[in-house]
Design an enzyme around this catalytic site. Structure first.
Site, short mmCIF file in Angstrom:
data_model
loop_
_atom_site.label_atom_id
_atom_site.label_comp_id
_atom_site.label_asym_id
_atom_site.label_seq_id
_atom_site.Cartn_x
_atom_site.Cartn_y
_atom_site.Cartn_z
CE LYS A 52 -27.34 -5.31 -30.08
NZ LYS A 52 -27.46 -6.66 -29.53
CG HIS B 86 -19.35 -3.03 -25.10
ND1 HIS B 86 -19.13 -3.53 -23.84
CD2 HIS B 86 -20.42 -3.71 -25.61
CE1 HIS B 86 -20.02 -4.49 -23.61
NE2 HIS B 86 -20.81 -4.62 -24.66
CG HIS C 246 -17.51 -7.36 -26.38
ND1 HIS C 246 -18.08 -6.27 -26.98
CD2 HIS C 246 -18.49 -8.28 -26.29
CE1 HIS C 246 -19.34 -6.52 -27.24
NE2 HIS C 246 -19.64 -7.73 -26.82
N1 ARG Z 1 -22.68 -13.59 -28.53
C1 ARG Z 1 -22.98 -13.95 -27.18
C2 ARG Z 1 -23.12 -12.71 -26.32
O1 ARG Z 1 -22.58 -11.68 -26.65
C3 ARG Z 1 -21.93 -14.83 -26.57
C4 ARG Z 1 -21.81 -16.17 -27.23
C5 ARG Z 1 -21.07 -17.13 -26.39
N2 ARG Z 1 -20.89 -18.43 -27.02
C6 ARG Z 1 -21.83 -19.34 -27.14
N3 ARG Z 1 -21.52 -20.44 -27.78
N4 ARG Z 1 -23.02 -19.19 -26.64
O2 ARG Z 1 -23.75 -12.77 -25.30
#
Ligand code: ARG
Length: 564
Positions: A125, A128, A131
């Site tokens: 992905k 962007h 982030h």
């Molecule tokens: N990858 C997830 C997102 O973009 C965020 C992860 C955050 N960390 C976790 N341990 N859940 O929404």
């Protein structure tokens, strides 16, 4: 020496029926300088001391006397403390010039480890502009904790697992071309993803194909794994480029896929504790007693969910790091998720549930509307960073065309500007990203602060003599000097509170205040056009300012160029 603490101790010794800690909590900083440096309100003493608050304040004033206090006055029910300027100047400058870039650091975190989960990008992905928040806030928190003596572990919990990978694998099998993807990985993968979703919206059966691919991935099917690994590799290569630009590093990239292998351990404990319940063929943990929807642990096809993997991950983090805090820097949209996570872990009997902290933040949007990844309309963070560097270079060409290392400085300032804007606002607030604000050299911005640092640095170079704390402190007596010194003095406190509140913006605000008061001082006081003794004293203050601005920027992950 902590002046607030000293004042609290003095007040406590007056037997007012409050502990030092209680007094510390009620000590205020008056809204303006005329009302002193610290103020103690006496309202709450009225009941216990059976006297009017004004009277109490008056009595206290007449009995207080200390070397560092120039004056104590009461204004109605407040006791206002005026700190002796010379005393404060000596205290502060001696401390800064001896500690240097460690000024404000501490050992309070010794032996305690703090895990910080931030950035946590999703494979295949785009990385962007949205982030920027988790990435930059998390990195700043890590630096702040480390400065205060904690062992820190930065974790990029990669989003590399879930049904969306089934979609990608299916799309790749249908249309994918290795060479095209290799040329522009994220954009091509995103295209595949969007196109497949559109197809599946029309014909449900395509979703079944995608689900089948995901099951293959779960079962560690060789072909599925190979393609997935490749997606991961090319994505990480892209992300790393951005992390390098941002000067941000992680201690671990173990993400969702890695932790999915510990899901059976989670299920086993949940079963043993009798917490699992079957509901519409899914295995769930009820959280009714907390007014929360249940946590879905296993879906009807037996596969794990986001929260299940997070439970497994939290358990592993405890095993590996024995954390004092396990911090997640993630958008407010996931607040419920983290509340559920805490509750489930607590129900499982883990006493470390209360060490989980969700550091939430609001949305970032662009002036032309909110961001949306769903339909491919994205603004890549890398493009934003490059644009910022380019624009900064243009500004430098106009303002200071003879500057050495222009390119290098443009990077430090361009990237710093973006980070600074991100870290300036209280993190929970939504904000709109605006180019005009980011690169304004006169506003409350990164370039403004960096410029103030460069200005202090150039004074130090022009002065050319050794600088030490052996000066006549009575010279530093103008209101501008006093204000600057007070701001420098407060720095260690600001850093500690920013850590406790998990709020880097407190540091950003503080470094703006230091810079503003430095520039006022610079514009009103003759620094190098003065007697030897005056130069020596004022340069000690300039050097203290230079050190402080630099270390505060450092805590935010922002570089401080020597010349601009
Ligand atoms: N990858 C997830 C997102 O973009 C965020 C992860 C955050 N960390 C976790 N341990 N859940 O929404």
């Amino acid at each position: 020496m902590d002046l607030r603490l000293e004042i609290a101790k003095i007040l406590e010794s007056k037997e007012i029926g409050m502990s030092v800690d209680e007094i510390l909590l009620s000590l205020e900083t008056p809204p303006n300088k005329d009302m002193g440096d610290f103020a103690f309100p006496c309202f709450r003493l009225a009941k216990t001391m059976r006297k009017a608050p004004n009277m109490i304040a008056e009595d206290l004033v007449s009995s207080i006397d200390a070397e560092f206090i120039k004056e104590v006055k009461n204004v109605g029910p407040y006791v206002n403390f005026y700190i002796d300027n010379e005393f404060l100047a000596k205290l502060t400058i001696e401390e800064i010039l001896s500690k240097k870039e460690r000024y404000g650091s501490s050992e309070m975190g010794k032996g305690k480890s703090v895990v910080i989960d931030y950035s946590s990008t999703n494979i295949a992905k785009p990385f962007h502009i949205g982030h920027i928040r988790s990435t930059v806030q998390g990195d700043a928190l890590k630096r702040i904790f480390r400065f205060l003596g904690y062992d820190t572990y930065g974790i990029n919990y990669l989003g590399d697992y879930g049904t969306q990978f089934g979609i990608l694998l299916a799309a790749y099998e249908k249309w994918g071309d290795k060479d095209t993807i290799n040329q522009d990985p994220i954009k091509e993968l995103l295209k595949l993803y969007v196109a497949y979703n559109e197809l599946a919206e029309e014909d449900e059966s395509y979703m079944d194909v995608a689900r089948a691919w995901f099951r293959k991935l779960e079962a560690e099917d060789e072909k599925a794994l190979e393609i997935w690994n490749w997606f991961k590799e090319i994505s990480l290569k892209e992300f790393d480029r951005v992390y390098k630009m941002l000067d941000i590093e992680f201690d671990s990239y173990d993400g969702e896929y890695y932790h999915s292998k510990f899901v059976p351990e989670v299920v086993e404990i949940l079963e043993k504790e009798n917490l699992l319940e079957l509901s519409e063929d899914a295995q769930i943990v009820r959280l009714d007693e907390f007014d929360m929807p249940p946590a879905i642990i296993l879906k009807r096809d037996g596969s794990s969910t986001y929260i299940t993997r997070d439970i497994a991950t939290a358990m592993k983090r405890m095993e590996n790091y024995n954390f004092y805090k396990n911090i997640y820097v993630v958008a407010t949209q996931q607040s419920l998720h983290f509340k559920q996570l805490k509750k489930v872990v607590d129900k499982m009997g883990f006493d470390w549930a209360n060490k989980i902290e969700h550091v939430a933040f609001g949305m970032v949007s662009l002036t032309d509307g909110t961001l949306s990844t769903r339909h491919g309309r994205v603004v890549f963070l890398e493009d934003v960073l490059n644009k910022s560097i380019e624009q900064t270079l243009d500004i430098i060409e106009k303002r200071n065309p003879n500057l050495e290392n222009k390119e290098q400085v443009a990077k430090q300032v361009g990237i710093g500007a973006i980070k600074f804007q991100e870290l300036f606002n209280n993190r929970i607030k939504d904000y709109v990203f605006s180019w005009d604000e980011v690169l304004n050299f006169d506003g409350e911005t990164g370039p403004y602060v960096q410029y103030s640092h460069a200005r202090a640095n150039s004074l130090v170079n022009r002065y050319g003599e050794d600088i030490d704390a052996n000066i006549d402190y009575s010279i530093l007596s103008t209101p501008e000097e006093n204000e600057l010194i007070m701001n420098l003095y407060k720095t260690p406190d600001v850093i500690r509170v920013a850590m406790e509140k998990l709020e880097p913006s407190m540091i950003t605000r503080a470094v703006v205040e230091v810079s503003k008061s430095f520039n006022k001082f610079y514009n009103t006081v003759n620094i190098l056009n003065s007697s030897k003794e005056e130069q020596k004293a004022r340069m000690a203050l300039v050097e203290s300012t230079r050190i402080t601005i630099k270390l505060l920027l450092n805590l935010l992950g922002i570089q401080a160029p020597e010349k601009m």
